[in-house]
Scaffold this active site. Structure first.
Site, PDB file in Angstrom:
ATOM      1  CG  HIS A 137      63.542 -27.489  79.485  1.00  0.00           C
ATOM      2  ND1 HIS A 137      63.082 -26.220  79.694  1.00  0.00           N
ATOM      3  CD2 HIS A 137      62.902 -28.265  80.393  1.00  0.00           C
ATOM      4  CE1 HIS A 137      62.202 -26.231  80.679  1.00  0.00           C
ATOM      5  NE2 HIS A 137      62.079 -27.460  81.128  1.00  0.00           N
ATOM      6  CD  GLU A 185      63.368 -31.726  82.447  1.00  0.00           C
ATOM      7  OE1 GLU A 185      64.203 -30.808  82.424  1.00  0.00           O
ATOM      8  OE2 GLU A 185      62.247 -31.622  82.982  1.00  0.00           O
ATOM      9  CG  HIS A 186      58.992 -30.854  79.615  1.00  0.00           C
ATOM     10  ND1 HIS A 186      57.859 -30.135  79.882  1.00  0.00           N
ATOM     11  CD2 HIS A 186      59.985 -30.271  80.322  1.00  0.00           C
ATOM     12  CE1 HIS A 186      58.137 -29.148  80.708  1.00  0.00           C
ATOM     13  NE2 HIS A 186      59.437 -29.198  80.983  1.00  0.00           N
ATOM     14  CD  GLU A 217      59.005 -25.699  82.670  1.00  0.00           C
ATOM     15  OE1 GLU A 217      60.188 -25.652  83.058  1.00  0.00           O
ATOM     16  OE2 GLU A 217      58.381 -26.762  82.523  1.00  0.00           O
TER      17      GLU A 217
HETATM   18 ZN    ZN Z   1      60.473 -27.983  82.347  1.00  0.00          ZN
END
Ligand code: ZN
Length: 189
Positions: free
Chosen positions: A88, A91-92, A169
């Site tokens: 994740h 991904e950012h 998140e």
């Molecule tokens: Zn995210």
């Protein structure tokens, strides 16, 4: 961006004309995959010769925007035990500057100024990135998008910031799970 598709085609020379699959994914003409008789779009599957990337091309003369997506066959199931959230986090990070376009806002600014938007998600076994943009600007958007996968910068300042963003998140998602369990509803961030 959230933390949370698949394509399939096969050769069948006995299928009806609506379903026939012709060609070779490695050849310039590519494959024509099976589709619904109600689906008016044109499809072609090709393999890029230099990196073997398989690409599904979809032509729809009625759509008002162009779009693209990249699916990477790695998700949070691949996170090392000692670094949960790594997929994740990556991904950012891909959004935040590349060698060719070092400005962190270059990609989003380009899309915003040409009627587009983008997002991404990390799932269990894949990470997916996508955008749309007005037709004349597809090439410019694709050039910026492609750099994500060849030359991301991973600057120290963005690294610190996005580690916190991913942590936050995750904390919100855990809170959401609490509300779903007790109140049967939650609006995720
Ligand atoms: Zn995210």
């Amino acid at each position: 961006m959230s933390s949370g598709g698949s394509k399939d085609s096969k050769t069948d020379s006995t299928a009806s004309s609506q379903q026939v699959v012709v060609g070779d994914v490695t050849k310039p003409g590519g494959l024509t995959p099976i589709k619904s008789a109600q689906d008016k779009r044109s499809y072609r599957v090709v393999e890029l010769p230099t990196n073997k990337l398989q690409v599904v091309l979809i032509h729809d003369p009625e759509t008002d925007k162009a779009a693209a997506a990249m699916d990477v066959n790695v998700g949070h199931f691949s996170d090392p035990d000692m670094t949960p959230g790594l997929a994740h986090f990556l991904e950012h990070m891909l959004f935040l500057g590349t060698t060719k376009y070092p400005d962190e806002n270059s990609y989003s600014a380009y899309l915003n100024s040409h009627g587009g938007h983008s997002n991404a998600y990390t799932s269990m076994e894949n990470t997916n990135y996508y955008f749309d943009v007005t037709h004349p600007h597809l090439e410019g958007a694709l050039d910026r998008f492609a750099q994500f996968f060849t030359s991301p910068l991973f600057t120290p300042s963005a690294t610190d910031r996005e580690m916190n963003a991913v942590h936050n998140e995750n904390a919100k998602n855990l809170q959401c799970m609490y509300f779903i369990y007790f109140f049967w509803s939650c609006v995720p961030s």
